[in-house]
Design an enzyme around this catalytic site. Structure first.
Site, PDB file in Angstrom:
ATOM      1  CE  LYS A 263       3.362  -4.391  11.458  1.00 38.15           C
ATOM      2  NZ  LYS A 263       1.918  -4.371  10.640  1.00 38.15           N
TER       3      LYS A 263
ATOM      4  CB  VAL B 229      11.950  -5.594   8.709  1.00 36.01           C
ATOM      5  CG1 VAL B 229      13.205  -4.526   8.939  1.00 36.01           C
ATOM      6  CG2 VAL B 229      12.255  -6.357   7.397  1.00 36.01           C
TER       7      VAL B 229
ATOM      8  CB  SER C 240       2.746   2.604   6.342  1.00 33.68           C
ATOM      9  OG  SER C 240       3.425   1.753   5.374  1.00 33.68           O
ATOM     10  NE  ARG C 241      -3.368   1.577   9.362  1.00 34.57           N
ATOM     11  CZ  ARG C 241      -3.619   0.396   8.584  1.00 34.57           C
ATOM     12  NH1 ARG C 241      -2.756  -0.721   8.655  1.00 34.57           N
ATOM     13  NH2 ARG C 241      -4.773   0.514   7.614  1.00 34.57           N
TER      14      ARG C 241
ATOM     15  CG  MET D 216      -1.794  -1.193   1.121  1.00 28.12           C
ATOM     16  SD  MET D 216      -3.418  -0.666   1.956  1.00 28.12           S
ATOM     17  CE  MET D 216      -3.016  -0.594   3.684  1.00 28.12           C
TER      18      MET D 216
ATOM     19  CG  HIS E  73       6.699  -1.922   2.274  1.00 25.20           C
ATOM     20  ND1 HIS E  73       6.819  -0.590   2.958  1.00 25.20           N
ATOM     21  CD2 HIS E  73       5.572  -2.237   2.385  1.00 25.20           C
ATOM     22  CE1 HIS E  73       5.400  -0.367   3.346  1.00 25.20           C
ATOM     23  NE2 HIS E  73       4.851  -1.554   3.000  1.00 25.20           N
TER      24      HIS E  73
ATOM     25  CD  GLN F 251      -2.005  -8.616   4.163  1.00 27.83           C
ATOM     26  OE1 GLN F 251      -2.900  -7.915   4.148  1.00 27.83           O
ATOM     27  NE2 GLN F 251      -0.767  -8.543   3.888  1.00 27.83           N
TER      28      GLN F 251
ATOM     29  CG  HIS G 143       8.191   0.282   6.294  1.00 25.35           C
ATOM     30  ND1 HIS G 143       8.447  -0.875   6.249  1.00 25.35           N
ATOM     31  CD2 HIS G 143       6.920   0.420   6.429  1.00 25.35           C
ATOM     32  CE1 HIS G 143       7.303  -1.695   6.591  1.00 25.35           C
ATOM     33  NE2 HIS G 143       6.186  -0.730   6.515  1.00 25.35           N
TER      34      HIS G 143
HETATM   35  P1  AMP Z   1       1.427  -2.852   3.633  1.00 29.68           P
HETATM   36  O1  AMP Z   1       1.913  -1.764   2.665  1.00 29.68           O
HETATM   37  O2  AMP Z   1       1.424  -2.525   4.873  1.00 29.68           O
HETATM   38  O3  AMP Z   1       0.037  -3.479   3.081  1.00 29.68           O
HETATM   39  O4  AMP Z   1       2.377  -4.250   3.423  1.00 29.68           O
HETATM   40  C1  AMP Z   1       2.817  -4.627   1.896  1.00 29.68           C
HETATM   41  C2  AMP Z   1       3.642  -6.038   2.480  1.00 29.68           C
HETATM   42  O5  AMP Z   1       4.754  -5.646   3.238  1.00 29.68           O
HETATM   43  C3  AMP Z   1       2.812  -6.981   3.281  1.00 29.68           C
HETATM   44  O6  AMP Z   1       2.868  -8.502   2.984  1.00 29.68           O
HETATM   45  C4  AMP Z   1       3.231  -6.694   4.734  1.00 29.68           C
HETATM   46  O7  AMP Z   1       3.062  -7.947   5.449  1.00 29.68           O
HETATM   47  C5  AMP Z   1       4.494  -6.536   4.616  1.00 29.68           C
HETATM   48  N1  AMP Z   1       5.227  -5.696   5.717  1.00 29.68           N
HETATM   49  C6  AMP Z   1       4.785  -4.634   6.071  1.00 29.68           C
HETATM   50  N2  AMP Z   1       5.584  -4.415   7.153  1.00 29.68           N
HETATM   51  C7  AMP Z   1       6.521  -5.345   7.410  1.00 29.68           C
HETATM   52  C8  AMP Z   1       7.560  -5.508   8.054  1.00 29.68           C
HETATM   53  N3  AMP Z   1       7.714  -4.723   9.358  1.00 29.68           N
HETATM   54  N4  AMP Z   1       8.258  -6.570   7.925  1.00 29.68           N
HETATM   55  C9  AMP Z   1       8.136  -7.330   6.897  1.00 29.68           C
HETATM   56  N5  AMP Z   1       7.017  -7.368   6.118  1.00 29.68           N
HETATM   57  C10 AMP Z   1       6.330  -6.118   6.301  1.00 29.68           C
END
Ligand code: AMP
Length: 281
Positions: A150, A177, A187-188, A31, A38, A154, A35
């Site tokens: 994380k 991570v 991101s939040r 989304m 990702h 999902q 960071h």
């Molecule tokens: P999001 O943009 O939050 O929807 O995350 C996109 C992808 O990145 C999803 O598969 C998340 O599980 C993964 N992701 C988000 N934060 C982390 C993190 N801290 N460590 C590993 N994967 C992450």
């Protein structure tokens, strides 16, 4: 060079060319507001595939009324710079209209796995996630797709969807991570004030306490939940939404842990709803 695609047709054409050259396709759905978490997925994807596609799409149908769809952080220019540096081949950045040009009448509902934990507090969330990921898989048709642990629930929902619906894609889970103090990158986290940000590290510390008790021989799920909850509730800036110990695969409730399990928690820290989890095995 990272090539940017905003339409499904343009991306499909490019992927067709890559396929013709015999390249394998790896895919990282996000989304945006990227960071290190990702980027870890992206790096793994680059290692294991010839052509890497990253999507950036804040998916409206996975947000409930009153959730943070509108204020979800967005920074396309900075994201593209990171993708460029990471050597990503294609960034797919569709508009909401491109993804949902007409009223959607078809959804993917992964029963049972979508119900507990976050599903209980975000009705329709995992239906929105599974549906957009199914659409993205049909658009990109990747050989492999990368998901972070994380978002543990999902990951399980997507793995089950892929098995149940025979998507020809390998789902690759990637470890969470964390920041130096243990806070899971998200991101939040940008929603947090400095004080809240500092407190937020206690989420992972509470989960570690639970894991320590498990390693010390505690197998009663309710006792572990209580222990973690009590630890979290010591922080006055936290509002605990749930702490649940569940089977690591089925996400079913367990009383006595006999198979790999997970402790998952959702905590409000000020305006931010943060989730984290730790595996028990
Ligand atoms: P999001 O943009 O939050 O929807 O995350 C996109 C992808 O990145 C999803 O598969 C998340 O599980 C993964 N992701 C988000 N934060 C982390 C993190 N801290 N460590 C590993 N994967 C992450």
């Amino acid at each position: 060079m990272t090539e940017v695609f905003r339409t499904i047709a343009d991306l499909r054409e490019e992927i067709k060319k890559a396929r013709k050259k015999g390249l394998t396709i790896g895919f990282v759905p996000t989304m945006g507001y990227l960071h290190e978490g990702h980027l870890q997925l992206v790096r793994r994807c680059r290692l294991e595939n010839d052509y890497t596609v990253v999507s950036i799409f804040v998916n409206p149908i996975q947000f409930g009324p009153g959730e943070d769809f509108e204020r979800y952080p967005r920074d396309e220019a900075s994201d593209l710079k990171k993708l460029e540096e990471a050597g990503v081949d294609a960034a797919f950045i569709p508009s909401v209209e491109e993804m949902y040009p007409e009223k959607l009448l078809t959804y993917v509902d992964v029963e049972k796995l979508s119900e507990p934990m976050c599903g209980r507090f975000r009705p329709g969330h995992f239906r929105g996630v599974a549906t957009v990921v199914a659409k993205l898989f049909n658009i990109v048709q990747p050989d492999r797709a990368y998901f972070g642990k994380k978002d543990y629930q999902q990951l399980k929902v997507i793995q089950k969807m892929v098995r149940d619906l025979n998507f020809p894609v390998e789902i690759v889970p990637v470890d969470t991570v964390r920041e130096e103090d243990g806070l899971a990158m998200s991101s939040r986290n940008v929603y947090l004030s400095p004080e809240q940000r500092q407190a937020a590290a206690k989420i992972y510390r509470a989960l570690l306490k639970g894991k320590e008790a498990f390693m010390g021989g505690e197998r009663r799920a309710r006792v572990l939940e209580e222990l973690v909850r009590r630890e979290l509730e010591r922080e006055s800036l936290f509002k605990v939404q749930y702490v649940e110990v569940r089977d690591a695969e089925t996400l079913e409730e367990t009383d006595e842990i006999k198979k790999p399990a997970v402790i998952a928690a959702a905590v409000y820290v000020g305006p931010a709803r943060l989730i984290d989890n730790i595996e028990l095995e």
